[in-house]
Every structure is written in structure tokens, then in C-alpha cells.
Motif scaffolding. Structure first.
Motif, PDB file in Angstrom:
ATOM      1  N   ASP A 143      -7.741  -4.816   8.415  1.00  0.00           N
ATOM      2  CA  ASP A 143      -8.702  -4.353   7.404  1.00  0.00           C
ATOM      3  C   ASP A 143      -8.524  -2.873   7.085  1.00  0.00           C
ATOM      4  OD1 ASP A 143      -9.779  -6.888   7.320  1.00  0.00           O
ATOM      5  OD2 ASP A 143     -11.507  -6.414   8.589  1.00  0.00           O
ATOM      6  N   ALA A 144      -8.231  -2.069   8.103  1.00  0.00           N
ATOM      7  CA  ALA A 144      -8.066  -0.628   7.893  1.00  0.00           C
ATOM      8  C   ALA A 144      -6.913  -0.337   6.945  1.00  0.00           C
ATOM      9  CB  ALA A 144      -7.850   0.072   9.231  1.00  0.00           C
ATOM     10  N   PHE A 145      -5.801  -1.039   7.111  1.00  0.00           N
ATOM     11  CA  PHE A 145      -4.652  -0.807   6.232  1.00  0.00           C
ATOM     12  C   PHE A 145      -4.906  -1.359   4.836  1.00  0.00           C
ATOM     13  CE2 PHE A 145      -2.628   0.493  10.069  1.00  0.00           C
ATOM     14  CZ  PHE A 145      -1.590   1.327   9.666  1.00  0.00           C
ATOM     15  N   GLN A 146      -5.614  -2.487   4.744  1.00  0.00           N
ATOM     16  CA  GLN A 146      -5.958  -3.001   3.421  1.00  0.00           C
ATOM     17  C   GLN A 146      -6.899  -2.044   2.692  1.00  0.00           C
ATOM     18  OE1 GLN A 146      -7.478  -6.923   4.467  1.00  0.00           O
ATOM     19  NE2 GLN A 146      -5.597  -7.893   3.705  1.00  0.00           N
ATOM     20  N   GLN A 147      -7.914  -1.566   3.385  1.00  0.00           N
ATOM     21  CA  GLN A 147      -8.878  -0.658   2.762  1.00  0.00           C
ATOM     22  C   GLN A 147      -8.236   0.670   2.374  1.00  0.00           C
ATOM     23  OE1 GLN A 147     -12.017  -1.435   1.799  1.00  0.00           O
ATOM     24  NE2 GLN A 147     -11.452  -3.504   2.471  1.00  0.00           N
ATOM     25  N   ALA A 148      -7.160   1.039   3.074  1.00  0.00           N
ATOM     26  CA  ALA A 148      -6.433   2.273   2.729  1.00  0.00           C
ATOM     27  C   ALA A 148      -5.564   2.099   1.494  1.00  0.00           C
ATOM     28  CB  ALA A 148      -5.585   2.728   3.909  1.00  0.00           C
ATOM     29  N   GLY A 149      -5.446   0.866   1.008  1.00  0.00           N
ATOM     30  CA  GLY A 149      -4.713   0.628  -0.229  1.00  0.00           C
ATOM     31  C   GLY A 149      -3.370  -0.050  -0.079  1.00  0.00           C
ATOM     32  N   PHE A 150      -3.050  -0.537   1.126  1.00  0.00           N
ATOM     33  CA  PHE A 150      -1.776  -1.226   1.345  1.00  0.00           C
ATOM     34  C   PHE A 150      -1.911  -2.735   1.110  1.00  0.00           C
ATOM     35  CE2 PHE A 150      -1.307   2.523   4.149  1.00  0.00           C
ATOM     36  CZ  PHE A 150      -0.066   2.995   3.725  1.00  0.00           C
ATOM     37  N   GLN A 151      -0.841  -3.332   0.609  1.00  0.00           N
ATOM     38  CA  GLN A 151      -0.719  -4.794   0.582  1.00  0.00           C
ATOM     39  C   GLN A 151      -0.248  -5.218   1.973  1.00  0.00           C
ATOM     40  OE1 GLN A 151       2.759  -6.184  -1.267  1.00  0.00           O
ATOM     41  NE2 GLN A 151       2.104  -8.315  -1.470  1.00  0.00           N
ATOM     42  N   THR A 185      10.557  12.347  -1.378  1.00  0.00           N
ATOM     43  CA  THR A 185       9.534  13.365  -1.120  1.00  0.00           C
ATOM     44  C   THR A 185       8.370  13.289  -2.105  1.00  0.00           C
ATOM     45  OG1 THR A 185      10.811  14.962  -2.432  1.00  0.00           O
ATOM     46  CG2 THR A 185      11.161  14.945  -0.039  1.00  0.00           C
ATOM     47  N   GLU A 186       8.582  12.687  -3.278  1.00  0.00           N
ATOM     48  CA  GLU A 186       7.501  12.569  -4.251  1.00  0.00           C
ATOM     49  C   GLU A 186       6.372  11.678  -3.743  1.00  0.00           C
ATOM     50  OE1 GLU A 186       9.032  11.284  -7.984  1.00  0.00           O
ATOM     51  OE2 GLU A 186      10.272  13.073  -8.283  1.00  0.00           O
ATOM     52  N   ASN A 187       6.714  10.680  -2.934  1.00  0.00           N
ATOM     53  CA  ASN A 187       5.707   9.741  -2.425  1.00  0.00           C
ATOM     54  C   ASN A 187       5.190  10.127  -1.045  1.00  0.00           C
ATOM     55  OD1 ASN A 187       6.160   8.273  -4.713  1.00  0.00           O
ATOM     56  ND2 ASN A 187       7.300   6.627  -3.720  1.00  0.00           N
ATOM     57  N   LEU A 188       5.778  11.133  -0.429  1.00  0.00           N
ATOM     58  CA  LEU A 188       5.492  11.431   0.969  1.00  0.00           C
ATOM     59  C   LEU A 188       4.018  11.739   1.209  1.00  0.00           C
ATOM     60  CD1 LEU A 188       6.412  11.899   3.867  1.00  0.00           C
ATOM     61  CD2 LEU A 188       7.020  14.253   3.212  1.00  0.00           C
ATOM     62  N   SER A 189       3.469  12.659   0.462  1.00  0.00           N
ATOM     63  CA  SER A 189       2.089  13.076   0.694  1.00  0.00           C
ATOM     64  C   SER A 189       1.112  11.929   0.496  1.00  0.00           C
ATOM     65  CB  SER A 189       1.733  14.233  -0.246  1.00  0.00           C
ATOM     66  OG  SER A 189       0.383  14.627  -0.059  1.00  0.00           O
ATOM     67  N   ALA A 190       1.346  11.116  -0.519  1.00  0.00           N
ATOM     68  CA  ALA A 190       0.431  10.005  -0.815  1.00  0.00           C
ATOM     69  C   ALA A 190       0.412   8.983   0.314  1.00  0.00           C
ATOM     70  CB  ALA A 190       0.817   9.346  -2.132  1.00  0.00           C
ATOM     71  N   ILE A 191       1.583   8.614   0.817  1.00  0.00           N
ATOM     72  CA  ILE A 191       1.608   7.611   1.873  1.00  0.00           C
ATOM     73  C   ILE A 191       1.089   8.189   3.184  1.00  0.00           C
ATOM     74  CG2 ILE A 191       3.997   7.956   2.638  1.00  0.00           C
ATOM     75  CD1 ILE A 191       4.194   4.899   2.898  1.00  0.00           C
ATOM     76  N   GLN A 192       1.326   9.474   3.421  1.00  0.00           N
ATOM     77  CA  GLN A 192       0.767  10.108   4.621  1.00  0.00           C
ATOM     78  C   GLN A 192      -0.759  10.076   4.589  1.00  0.00           C
ATOM     79  OE1 GLN A 192       2.839  13.903   4.395  1.00  0.00           O
ATOM     80  NE2 GLN A 192       4.082  13.385   6.182  1.00  0.00           N
ATOM     81  N   LYS A 193      -1.346  10.307   3.435  1.00  0.00           N
ATOM     82  CA  LYS A 193      -2.801  10.266   3.309  1.00  0.00           C
ATOM     83  C   LYS A 193      -3.333   8.857   3.533  1.00  0.00           C
ATOM     84  CE  LYS A 193      -3.172  14.271   0.231  1.00  0.00           C
ATOM     85  NZ  LYS A 193      -3.464  14.749  -1.160  1.00  0.00           N
ATOM     86  N   LYS A 194      -2.628   7.858   3.017  1.00  0.00           N
ATOM     87  CA  LYS A 194      -3.063   6.475   3.212  1.00  0.00           C
ATOM     88  C   LYS A 194      -2.991   6.084   4.688  1.00  0.00           C
ATOM     89  CE  LYS A 194      -1.560   3.368   0.212  1.00  0.00           C
ATOM     90  NZ  LYS A 194      -0.641   2.658  -0.712  1.00  0.00           N
ATOM     91  N   LEU A 195      -1.932   6.518   5.362  1.00  0.00           N
ATOM     92  CA  LEU A 195      -1.800   6.222   6.784  1.00  0.00           C
ATOM     93  C   LEU A 195      -2.907   6.906   7.587  1.00  0.00           C
ATOM     94  CD1 LEU A 195       2.075   6.466   7.194  1.00  0.00           C
ATOM     95  CD2 LEU A 195       0.682   4.383   7.227  1.00  0.00           C
ATOM     96  N   GLU A 196      -3.227   8.130   7.213  1.00  0.00           N
ATOM     97  CA  GLU A 196      -4.307   8.830   7.916  1.00  0.00           C
ATOM     98  C   GLU A 196      -5.646   8.138   7.675  1.00  0.00           C
ATOM     99  OE1 GLU A 196      -6.236  13.294   8.461  1.00  0.00           O
ATOM    100  OE2 GLU A 196      -4.253  13.046   7.548  1.00  0.00           O
ATOM    101  N   THR A 197      -5.855   7.650   6.467  1.00  0.00           N
ATOM    102  CA  THR A 197      -7.078   6.898   6.178  1.00  0.00           C
ATOM    103  C   THR A 197      -7.175   5.656   7.051  1.00  0.00           C
ATOM    104  OG1 THR A 197      -7.143   7.676   3.882  1.00  0.00           O
ATOM    105  CG2 THR A 197      -8.336   5.645   4.375  1.00  0.00           C
ATOM    106  N   ALA A 198      -6.063   4.937   7.177  1.00  0.00           N
ATOM    107  CA  ALA A 198      -6.060   3.719   7.991  1.00  0.00           C
ATOM    108  C   ALA A 198      -6.316   4.031   9.458  1.00  0.00           C
ATOM    109  CB  ALA A 198      -4.732   2.992   7.823  1.00  0.00           C
ATOM    110  N   LEU A 199      -5.609   5.018  10.007  1.00  0.00           N
ATOM    111  CA  LEU A 199      -5.781   5.341  11.423  1.00  0.00           C
ATOM    112  C   LEU A 199      -7.165   5.913  11.701  1.00  0.00           C
ATOM    113  CD1 LEU A 199      -2.361   6.785  12.631  1.00  0.00           C
ATOM    114  CD2 LEU A 199      -3.183   4.445  12.636  1.00  0.00           C
ATOM    115  N   SER A 200      -7.706   6.644  10.753  1.00  0.00           N
ATOM    116  CA  SER A 200      -9.055   7.176  10.921  1.00  0.00           C
ATOM    117  C   SER A 200     -10.076   6.048  11.001  1.00  0.00           C
ATOM    118  CB  SER A 200      -9.392   8.113   9.764  1.00  0.00           C
ATOM    119  OG  SER A 200     -10.703   8.627   9.904  1.00  0.00           O
TER     120      SER A 200
END
Length: 272
Positions: free
Chosen positions: A192-200, A245-260
Motif C-alpha cells: 500500500d505504501a508504494f501504491q500510495q506513493a504513486g508506483f504501479q 538524472t532528470e527523473n532522479l529527484s522525482a523517484i527519490q521523493k516517491k521512495l521517501e514517501t513510501a518508506l516514510s
């Protein structure tokens, strides 16, 4: 309120290492695209901000998985890799020692001696697992349950060496050895955490987990391990193995959202 470091929670990253020790002569001089074929390149970079900002304890090995794979059990090697191995040739082509890549490129041309095998296990495999074991026991001494995420990456499409040849994969795959490496509620929280962070997100396909989930996931004893695979197409060029590198910051934020979110769920357990 307990701090993040008080939570019975840690992560491992076993496949982002790229160092090849001098003993492993068969990997010296390989083209980068071959040597990096199955490395979880940049996974440590992707999760670094989340691990730091959320103060999550982590274990990362610097060693290349072709040297000796931390996500395999110690007996997963065959006679193609080690002279006199109990498993016949062809049994574990991508085992503790990788004989070929997932594209079929040869790595080990002639088997190594048992002495070299033992040296590689002692120097480059066992220390990583000792750290995990020590953390598990340290946390278990204080808590009835310990929660562990094993972090990986995967090709965006299955090859002929995978169970899903030609299939395009989800952005994230959550695995728990078909429900045996973690309690269902923890697995659901991770998913659920990864889905809510915006991942398929997909579950147990095409990966069910590896040696780490198999070894350390013992929910009946209070140890819960879930494997997470990230689709590489989200953050790298899979042919050149270079970071997007263009996608790096966005995916890092999504991962932090999921782990949080996972961390918050565990905090509620601890405080409840």
C-alpha cells in the motif's frame, strides 16, 4: 514517542556494489555493459535521501554480485563454478557465483578451486550476512517483531532467462516468498505504501524473493522480510547503464514517501 532508530526496522541493499576484487580474474576486462548487466546499479543512490532523512538503518555491500551473490544461499553453486561442487554443471548458472549473465554472456569459463570459493565466501559474502544477523538479534532482544526490507532493481522486460520472457513489468514488485517471509499485514503495508506513493505495483510476479527473504523471513519467529524490486526504466538507460538524472529527484521523493509511510505504520505498532 520513540525515535526512528528505536524502531525494529532496517533495510539491506545487496546488489548495488560494483567492486571486483583482484582474486576474481574472470571478471577483469569485461565490457561495462556485460559487467553491469545484472547489477542493481544506482539503487543505493535512489534510496540514499530516504535512508538519511528518515534515519533508517541500512546495510549495503560494495562487492559486485558476480563475485559472490549475497542474495543466494551458501550451497547454490555448481560444478561449472567450483571444482568438485556437489551440484552438477548447469544446476545454478546464476547462483552464488554467476556462470552467465541474464543475457547468456559467459562469465566463468573454467571452474575455480574450492580454496578460492571459500576465500570469496569468507571475505565478500559472510561479512554482509553477519551484519544482518547481528542487527536482527539486536532488535529482537528489544522487540517481539523485526521488520526488514531487501531492496533491488529489475529489468523493465523479462528475458528468455526469466519466468516472464518479453513481458513488460510493473514499476515495483513486492515479494514475500508466496506469503512465507512476512506477516500478511506487513506485506500489505509495504504494498500500500508504494501504491500510495504513486508506483504501479505487482505482487510476487515475476519475482517471489531470493536467498535473503528465504533465509531471514521467519514470521512465526517474529522476523519479517519483504523484497522490493524497482523497474530500471524509471531512472536509467538500460542499454548504456547510465542514470537518467532528470527523473532522479522525482523517484527519490516517491521512495521517501513510501518508506516514510512504512515507518509511520511501524511507529503506530510500537506505540499501540
Amino acid at each position: 514517542m520513540s525515535s526512528a532508530r528505536d524502531l525494529p526496522f532496517f533495510v539491506s541493499i545487496p546488489h548495488s556494489g560494483e567492486q571486483v576484487p583482484k582474486e576474481v580474474t574472470w571478471l577483469q576486462g569485461l565490457p561495462e555493459e556485460t559487467l553491469m548487466r545484472d547489477v542493481d546499479r544506482f539503487v543505493d543512490t535512489l534510496y540514499a535521501p530516504a535512508l538519511q532523512n528518515l534515519n533508517i538503518q541500512s546495510f549495503i555491500t560494495p562487492w559486485h554480485r558476480y563475485v559472490v551473490d549475497p542474495n543466494r544461499t551458501p550451497d547454490e553453486y555448481d560444478a561449472d563454478a567450483v571444482e568438485g561442487a556437489k551440484h552438477p554443471a548447469g544446476t545454478h548458472p546464476k547462483g552464488l557465483h554467476w556462470n552467465v549473465t541474464t543475457q547468456g554472456e559467459p562469465l566463468i569459463v573454467s571452474p575455480m578451486s574450492p580454496e578460492l570459493h571459500n576465500t570469496l565466501v569468507k571475505k565478500y559474502y559472510q561479512p554482509f550476512h553477519d551484519l544482518i544477523q547481528d542487527m536482527r538479534q539486536k532488535l529482537k532482544a528489544k522487540h517481539p517483531h523485526v521488520f526488514h526490507l531487501d531492496l533491488h532493481s529489475m529489468p523493465s522486460q523479462g528475458t528468455r532467462f526469466h519466468p516472464d520472457p518479453g513481458e513488460k513489468r510493473a514499476e515495483v514488485v513486492i515479494s514475500d516468498q508466496h506469503g512465507t517471509s512476512a506477516a500478511p499485514d506487513f506485506k500489505d503495508e509495504v504494498l500500500d505504501a508504494f501504491q500510495q506513493a504513486g508506483f504501479q505495483v505487482a505482487y510476487n510476479w515475476p519475482y517471489i524473493g531470493g536467498g535473503i527473504t528465504k533465509t531471514y523471513g521467519e514470521p512465526e519467529s517474529g522476523f519479517h522480510t519483504v523484497q522490493i524490486e524497482l523497474n530500471r526504466a524509471q531512472y536509467m538507460d538500460e542499454d548504456s547503464k547510465q542514470l537518467n538524472t532528470e527523473n532522479l529527484s522525482a523517484i527519490q521523493k516517491k521512495l521517501e514517501t513510501a518508506l516514510s509511510a512504512i515507518q509511520s505504520g511501524l511507529q503506530k505498532r510500537l506505540n499501540g
